[in-house]
Design an enzyme around this catalytic site. Structure first.
Site, PDB file in Angstrom:
ATOM      1  N   THR A 173      63.194  52.374  61.663  1.00 20.15           N
ATOM      2  CA  THR A 173      62.175  52.746  62.655  1.00 20.15           C
ATOM      3  C   THR A 173      62.609  52.260  64.028  1.00 20.15           C
ATOM      4  OG1 THR A 173      60.346  52.695  61.066  1.00 20.15           O
ATOM      5  CG2 THR A 173      59.777  52.470  63.385  1.00 20.15           C
ATOM      6  N   PHE A 175      61.618  51.288  67.773  1.00 19.70           N
ATOM      7  CA  PHE A 175      60.482  50.826  68.563  1.00 19.70           C
ATOM      8  C   PHE A 175      60.854  50.828  70.042  1.00 19.70           C
ATOM      9  CE2 PHE A 175      59.589  49.061  64.439  1.00 19.70           C
ATOM     10  CZ  PHE A 175      58.212  49.014  64.341  1.00 19.70           C
TER      11      PHE A 175
END
Length: 279
Positions: A173, A175
């Site tokens: 992921t 960010f």
């Protein structure tokens, strides 16, 4: 990069909190119920930084944050890539045959979907991964499990029934690190990224003309996504990441072309590219 506090969406134990602790190990974390609350928390000075999930290698973009970022009044000052390791969590003593329902955020469910189907368990969408862990801890039923982090397992006194529960081993992921203040980066620094949004009319070749300057000036675009503008379906809005600083001569020329052919344009941030990109 130093900060005293960071805001994240979710409850304690969320992957966003884990990401924040990895980047800012000495900072306090501020949980927020929604992404809107997270952005407001930073705008109002209740936290210095917002940790914003923007996309995942398996489940794609996080639509809510990409929609909210342009109007957040915050600046992107960095990025961080978290290698996600999902865990199947249960109350102490529960076994896989006891489990009937698996709770998690829609991204967590999507990233473990094939395994859940193979186990023939019901999928229950929740607001976030750690919130699911908190819920099954409170329910205290063997029939309910959650997909969440090891941090959540520790906080809510749950057992890890299976580690690395995600369908694919490569599960990352990205960010964005956002602040009220802009980053102070010189135009001649290396490994820089710029993020902006721009709006075009839905007419032939409008996107081609907006992006032509990037090709002719040798600027590498690392991300380009479109979504419907709030004004209506006849207005297309684009989110773009590209290499370089807006004041670098070649980048400046590319942006001038984009500004000339677009209806609207907004710079969201200039920041150092993560070392993770070199892996």
């Amino acid at each position: 990069m130093k900060t005293n506090s960071f805001a994240f969406q979710g409850v304690n134990g969320a992957y966003s909190e884990q990401a924040g602790k990895n980047v800012f190990p000495d900072a306090s974390s501020v949980p927020c119920a929604t992404f809107e609350e997270m952005f407001a928390c930073v705008r109002d000075g209740k936290a210095d930084i917002a940790l914003v999930p923007i996309e995942n290698s398996q489940a794609g973009r996080v639509a809510d944050t990409q929609r909210l970022i342009p109007d957040s009044d915050l600046n992107i000052i960095g990025e961080y890539f978290l290698e996600v390791r999902h865990n199947l969590l249960v109350i102490p003593g529960a076994k896989i045959n006891d489990v009937k329902r698996i709770h998690s955020h829609e991204q967590g469910i999507a990233q473990c979907r094939n395994k859940i189907i193979k186990l023939n368990k019901e999928m229950v969408i929740a607001a976030d991964t750690a919130g699911s862990a908190k819920k099954i801890s409170e329910l205290n039923k063997k029939e309910d499990a959650a997909i969440a982090s090891t941090l959540a397992a520790e906080i809510y006194n749950l057992e890890i029934l299976e580690e690395n529960f995600q369908d694919a081993q490569y599960n990352v992921t990205r960010f964005l690190i956002m602040s009220k203040h802009k980053s102070s980066i010189e135009s001649n620094e290396s490994d820089l990224l710029t993020t902006l949004v721009f709006v075009v009319r839905s007419i032939p070749a409008s996107l081609y003309k907006c992006l032509g300057g990037f090709a002719s000036n040798g600027i590498n675009i690392t991300k380009l996504e479109s979504y419907i503008h709030p004004q209506g379906f006849d207005v297309a809005q684009f989110y773009i990441d590209f290499e370089g600083h807006p004041e670098h001569p070649s980048v400046k020329l590319a942006i001038e072309d984009l500004k000339f052919y677009s209806k609207d344009y907004k710079l969201l941030g200039v920041y150092k590219a993560s070392e993770f990109r070199k892996k």
